[in-house]
Scaffold this active site. Structure first.
Site, PDB file in Angstrom:
ATOM      1  N   LYS A  53      14.491  -0.402   6.326  1.00  0.00           N
ATOM      2  CA  LYS A  53      14.124   0.159   5.020  1.00  0.00           C
ATOM      3  C   LYS A  53      14.189   1.681   5.031  1.00  0.00           C
ATOM      4  CE  LYS A  53      12.356   0.825   0.943  1.00  0.00           C
ATOM      5  NZ  LYS A  53      11.003   0.471   0.546  1.00  0.00           N
ATOM      6  N   LEU A  61       0.829  -1.203   0.000  1.00  0.00           N
ATOM      7  CA  LEU A  61       0.000   0.000   0.000  1.00  0.00           C
ATOM      8  C   LEU A  61       0.868   1.260   0.000  1.00  0.00           C
ATOM      9  CD1 LEU A  61      -2.399  -1.415   2.724  1.00  0.00           C
ATOM     10  CD2 LEU A  61      -2.844  -1.325   0.260  1.00  0.00           C
TER      11      LEU A  61
END
Length: 339
Positions: free
Chosen positions: A205, A92
């Site tokens: 990340k 998403l």
């Protein structure tokens, strides 16, 4: 409208995989996941869902054109997806969409509460969204309270890596959840790293993209300066890529057309088909917010965040271009015009 599950009704939930979020990254990831699952287990079932229903319909049509024997259905809500599938992967845009898909009405967490006590234990949730770490941990905690297994598994490798099936997954979650998810992730990528507990994959990340966002700007600056000094772009890129300045932003994603004769970075396609500038700004904002909350200094990161924000403000047409288009913004800023 409730799903009919024409074929999936005959399949066990544990043999069905759902993918929610079929954007540039998600559609490529879902394609590889379903294709490899089908090859491994021909009786597998698949479910797709997207905020834009036509995207899910189009994905199903495309997948069936290649694999007409596949059992794949479109559903309208995340609730319907988790009711049909024991494994659910989500990809998403950011935190608000994750909150919507997982926690709001017709979402995944409310759907899990509809099961008997044993069913949620048969549910594996994999979220590959890059989002706020605290939001991810809260959602994972809600899922785990219902005895579901959940990992955060953001990716590195971009659209090209998603299409080639060469993504790296940075995973946060329990060892049990990681081991169960590992075969699923292997269908979409080549490198799977267990970074630690819930939120650890996202933390890694965000730190990685912080480095990448800063590097892409300075590569653009160096390429502009070198050309202003009379250097050929390909020669300069070759020097950087074989010297101490070497980095992915130059060797793979160099922003100057014709600078990488043996490769095809987004700049060769008018900066189409890569990691968008809007998404890079999102990641830089996440890094800045997290750093501020933890009193971690971020002078270069904040400067890069502000520059990407300026790019979107002054050149909104670059929002959906690859973030290496910051080179074009800087070039125009310096009055050098377009290539």
């Amino acid at each position: 409208m409730k799903p009919t599950f024409r074929v999936l009704r005959a399949l066990e939930r544990t043999r069905t995989t759902a993918f929610i979020g079929l954007g540039r990254m998600g559609s490529e990831m879902a394609h590889n996941l379903f294709l490899n699952k089908l090859s491994e287990s021909p009786d597998s079932g698949f479910v797709v869902c997207d905020a834009i229903p036509e995207s899910a319909v189009s994905f199903r049509r495309s997948f069936l054109s290649r694999c007409p024997e596949a059992h794949i259905e479109v559903v309208n809500t995340p609730e319907e997806a988790v009711l049909a599938a024991g494994t659910v992967v989500t990809m998403l845009p950011s935190s608000p969409e994750v909150n919507t898909v997982y926690t709001e009405s017709n979402g995944i967490i409310p759907a899990l509460r509809l099961f008997s006590a044993d069913k949620p234990q048969q549910t594996l949730l994999i979220d590959s969204t890059t989002l706020d770490v605290d939001v991810a941990r809260r959602v994972a905690s809600d899922a785990e309270e219902l005895k579901a297994l959940m990992i955060d598994a953001p990716v590195s490798g971009g659209v090209a890596g998603a299409k080639a099936g060469t993504l790296s997954f940075l995973v946060g979650g329990t060892e049990t959840a990681f081991r169960k998810a590992e075969p699923i992730l292997a269908h979409m990528g080549q490198r799977i790293i267990h970074c630690g507990s819930s939120g650890a994959g996202l933390s890694a990340k965000i730190c990685n993209n912080l480095v990448l966002g800063v590097q892409q700007i300075v590569v653009a600056e160096a390429m502009l300066l070198g050309q202003a000094l009379g250097l050929d772009a390909a020669v300069l890129a070759g020097v950087i890529n074989s010297s101490t300045g070497a980095c992915w932003a130059s060797s793979v994603n160099n922003p100057v057309p014709s600078s990488l004769p043996d490769k095809s970075p987004p700049c060769e396609r008018d900066y189409e088909g890569g990691f968008t500038t809007a998404l890079m700004l999102k990641d830089m904002l996440l890094a800045a917010d997290i750093a501020s909350a933890r009193s971690s200094p971020l002078p270069l990161g904040q400067a890069a965040r502000d520059l990407y924000a300026d790019v979107l403000k002054m050149s909104p047409e670059l929002a959906k271009k690859d973030f290496s288009s910051v080179y074009r913004y800087l070039k125009d800023l310096g009055g050098h015009g377009r290539d």
